[in-house]
Design an enzyme around this catalytic site. Structure first.
Site, PDB file in Angstrom:
ATOM      1  N   ASP A 179       0.818  -1.207   0.000  1.00  0.00           N
ATOM      2  CA  ASP A 179       0.000   0.000   0.000  1.00  0.00           C
ATOM      3  C   ASP A 179       0.861   1.271   0.000  1.00  0.00           C
ATOM      4  O   ASP A 179       1.870   1.337   0.694  1.00  0.00           O
ATOM      5  CB  ASP A 179      -0.890  -0.036   1.253  1.00  0.00           C
ATOM      6  N   GLU A 289      -3.277  -0.336  -8.434  1.00  0.00           N
ATOM      7  CA  GLU A 289      -4.083   0.805  -8.003  1.00  0.00           C
ATOM      8  C   GLU A 289      -3.252   2.080  -8.078  1.00  0.00           C
ATOM      9  O   GLU A 289      -2.128   2.140  -7.610  1.00  0.00           O
ATOM     10  CB  GLU A 289      -4.584   0.611  -6.566  1.00  0.00           C
TER      11      GLU A 289
END
Ligand code: ZN
Length: 510
Positions: A179, A289
């Site tokens: 992330d 992402e």
């Protein structure tokens, strides 16, 4: 250890695995064996058992991997048995034996949810909640900031998730998200450790200053972009109108086009470069992402459309994109801002995403109860949502209820070190709203986890709490946090089922 008594049932002739699981479930308090973890492999049995202080993988009888496991050997009922720690090396063997414990990408899954687990203890609770729901869990999800603050690495994070999957016997697949990664080195590290999702944070390549340049500055800086590149962009966008799938139009006019290009152009180039050099060539399908949520101003529909279509032209396959929404998505508390403005903007972002073929991702999605119904409805059940800190706060809630003396020490430490923690996280908590802990009875402590100010203070100090050491080098809190949560594991799972369950019902997931 009581699990040894259970072993005689494994030796029964023609014993059915379902019956063993039922027995383990019914007599969990007696044997300490997790029903979902019971597996037959060749002539051997495997399961996870707990005792007062830890959990072990028990390998009952030899199999082709027996010698590779790191553990202590014993003979029980005449069988070779190995009692193994739930460590990284043993986890790698389990991944080979039971491929469902390896993370997979989430292509085609509509609702995907990041369930960051900073302590490595929460995932079984999450799995018990979502096991029959249409939610694909991204159990391993940590940013570099979180790794540094917790002193973990990607291998530990993934092992914790895989052990949880094994313990619960969850075979429907889970993801692992590196992330907010910023550099090629960070991305390589996540990929080398088997992570299946990469969230690229290109905030360092977004020129936030361009938003406040004067028009002269904009013109001057814009002219320094390569002439061919300018011509290409102007031909593609300037004065052009793009129709979204439902007919909604996006138009690029001269006024803000140049400024927008200046804000995002480097980030776009950087992303295309990273994607093509690292993700495309890694030999696996990675969920990619793009996060542009760490900007100073909310992402306009034009900017969103521009960034995404440039990435797609550059060969990037976007799985999800996280815009910066209006209002504030602060850690651990509900949405702050005008909810009808949010809804209007959110609708546009979702339309763009649908038109261009990816999902919208909502970051800092813990506890945003005001926005959940909108997210569920507007996306028609296709989105990515990230949570993390709230799972730590549920752990703190259990500590407050079950080990008040430890909680009191953590609470005081958190307040004393708040300024340090604020360097990493932006919050609006006001410590003066938190009652003096010495004036509270033990029974009042868990309620602090229902109040925004105390939630945020405990939320952002997790790293300092976990890393604090005494003069003799022992941990001030960490070991006791883990032993308390081991002892009251069932409470922790139940509070996660309850709390994340509220998230899911807010989102309209049944
Ligand atoms: Zn984010």
């Amino acid at each position: 250890m009581n699990w040894k008594e259970f072993c005689k049932h494994l030796d029964q002739e023609n014993v059915k695995i379902e019956e063993l699981k039922q027995l383990a479930e019914r007599d969990f308090n007696k044997y300490g064996i997790y029903p979902g973890s019971i597996n037959k492999y060749g002539e051997s049995w495997l399961f996870i058992a707990r005792d007062c202080c830890s959990k072990s993988l028990v390998v009952y009888g030899k199999n082709e991997y027996f010698e590779q496991f790191d553990g202590t050997e014993e003979t029980i009922n005449g069988k070779h048995v190995k009692i193994c720690g739930l460590n990284d090396d043993n986890c790698s063997i389990i991944m080979k034996m039971f491929p469902y414990t390896k993370p997979v990408n989430h292509r085609g899954k509509k609702i995907t949810m990041g369930l960051g687990d900073r302590l490595g203890l929460a995932s079984p609770g999450h799995l018990r909640l979502i096991k029959d729901m249409p939610v694909f869990p991204v159990l391993a999800q940590q940013s570099i900031r979180e790794l540094n603050l917790t002193g973990r690495n990607y291998r530990n994070v993934l092992s914790a998730a895989a052990w949880a999957v094994y313990q619960e016997g969850y075979t429907s697949g889970f993801g692992a998200d590196g992330d907010h990664l910023k550099t090629p080195e960070e991305i390589k590290m996540a990929l080398d450790n088997g992570f299946t999702m990469i969230t690229l944070d290109c905030s360092e390549h977004i020129d936030n200053k361009a938003a406040s340049y004067s028009q002269e500055e904009v013109n001057e800086k814009y002219m320094s972009i390569d002439e061919q590149e300018r011509a290409r962009l102007e031909n593609a966008y300037l004065g052009k109108t793009f129709k979204l799938y439902d007919g909604t139009e996006i138009t690029f006019n001269e006024d803000n086009f140049r400024r927008m290009v200046l804000v995002y152009i480097d980030a776009i180039k950087y992303t295309i470069n990273i994607y093509n050099s690292l993700l495309k060539s890694c030999g696996r399908n990675i969920d990619f992402e793009m996060s542009i949520d760490e900007t100073l101003t909310p992402t306009s529909p034009e900017s969103h459309y521009f960034v995404a279509s440039e990435l797609i032209k550059g060969g990037v396959e976007i799985t999800s994109l996280a815009p910066r929404f209006c209002g504030e998505f602060q850690k651990g508390i509900d949405y702050i801002g005008d909810i009808s403005t949010f809804e209007k903007e959110f609708i546009m972002h979702v339309k763009i995403a649908k038109t261009l073929g990816y999902k919208i991702s909502v970051h800092s999605g813990s506890d945003k109860f005001k926005v959940f119904p909108i997210v569920g409805k507007v996306t028609e059940g296709e989105y990515h949502l990230k949570t993390a800190g709230t799972n730590w706060l549920e752990a703190v809630r259990i500590i407050a209820a079950r080990n008040p003396a430890l909680y009191r020490r953590m609470h005081k430490f958190a307040l004393e070190n708040l300024e340090e923690a604020k360097k990493y996280y932006h919050i609006s908590a006001d410590p003066s709203n938190i009652p003096d802990i010495d004036s509270l009875a033990d029974s009042e402590l868990p309620v602090l986890m229902d109040k925004d100010d105390s939630r945020q203070v405990l939320h952002i100090t997790y790293g300092l709490i976990l890393k604090a050491k005494n003069q003799d080098g022992t941990y001030t809190f960490k070991d006791e946090i883990y032993s308390t949560l081991h002892k009251y594991e069932q409470d922790y799972y139940n509070s996660l089922i309850n709390h994340i369950g509220k998230h899911l019902s807010g989102l309209g997931i049944k």
